[in-house]
Design an enzyme around this catalytic site. Structure first.
Site, PDB file in Angstrom:
ATOM      1  CE1 TYR A 144      -3.912   2.200   0.502  1.00 49.02           C
ATOM      2  CE2 TYR A 144      -2.610   3.230   2.243  1.00 49.02           C
ATOM      3  CZ  TYR A 144      -3.711   3.236   1.402  1.00 49.02           C
ATOM      4  OH  TYR A 144      -4.611   4.274   1.457  1.00 49.02           O
ATOM      5  CB  THR A 179     -14.080   5.284   5.189  1.00 49.16           C
ATOM      6  OG1 THR A 179     -13.171   4.313   5.741  1.00 49.16           O
ATOM      7  CG2 THR A 179     -13.286   6.419   4.559  1.00 49.16           C
TER       8      THR A 179
END
Length: 247
Positions: A144, A179
């Site tokens: 990532y 989120t």
């Protein structure tokens, strides 16, 4: 939410626009006058959308061509879709590594490449969703972090190569944003309340961020208010990257 119509008459494509930061950005763009199209694998019940699997050859070109067929133009490209695999380098498979590269870096590259001829006509802009982990990684996030650092580099390269054509390209680097994915992850921890308190402490403003706050920066960078800004990566992290950890 702003009442200004900064994007009236403009067409915006938002990848990963069905949830999280992408959804907040799509809503903000729409509220300010843009025609918004989202793209993801599944149907979007809120916005006009294109269903696409970017692991398939030609998907990026298909999506851009579909936008042009529907609207006749493209003004704003928001590369927001992404993924994360938690793994150490020694235990990560090559297939997982390559999947992270494909979703987080190659897909934005392909979309930008396909969009450039149309953005050139409109003097359009690109905003990529990077990450503070493209600057400083968390443990077990090698793929990532590497892909987000690559996306930051791609952002600067596009700005340098295409600024003379009137195309701007910037990125946002969000920190901890609430989120749905992050909220659900915390709520399922056995020590959820303790985790929430601890994560607040690493932010100088003593809270985590909202998707709307990240979207506000995305939309600013996509607007004419940022007409002299390009090639930049802006952190939106509540000061987390500024504050040193305790010894």
């Amino acid at each position: 939410m702003a009442d200004r119509k900064r994007f009236e008459g403009r067409v915006a494509l938002v990848t990963g626009g069905r949830t999280g930061i992408g959804r907040a950005a799509a809503r903000r763009l729409l509220s300010e006058g843009a025609e918004v199209i989202t793209v993801q694998r599944s149907e979007d019940s809120e916005f006009e959308c294109i269903q696409a699997d970017f692991s398939q050859p030609g998907a990026a070109e298909m999506v851009i061509n579909e936008v042009i067929q529907r609207t006749g133009r493209l003004d704003i490209l928001i590369n927001n879709a992404g993924m994360m695999t938690e793994s150490g380098i020694e235990s990560m498979s090559v297939s997982d590594w390559e999947k992270n590269i494909s979703v987080n870096l190659t897909t934005p590259f392909l979309l930008i490449r396909a969009a450039l001829p149309h953005l050139r006509k409109t003097g359009g802009c690109i905003v990529n969703t990077g990450s503070i982990e493209g600057i400083s990684p968390n443990p077990m996030h090698a793929a990532y972090s590497a892909t987000k650092a690559g996306l930051h580099g791609l952002t600067r390269s596009v700005a340098v190569d295409h600024g003379h054509e009137g195309i701007r390209c910037n990125a946002v680097a969000p920190g901890w944003i609430d989120t749905e994915l992050n909220v659900n992850m915390i709520d399922n921890l056995p020590n959820a309340d303790t985790f929430k308190d601890d994560i607040k402490k690493i932010h100088p403003i003593r809270r985590t961020g909202t998707p709307e706050e990240a979207a506000a920066l995305i939309c600013f960078l996509a607007s004419d208010d940022a007409s002299f800004i390009t090639g930049q990566v802006y952190t939106v992290d509540g000061g987390r990257m500024t504050q040193l950890s305790m010894p």
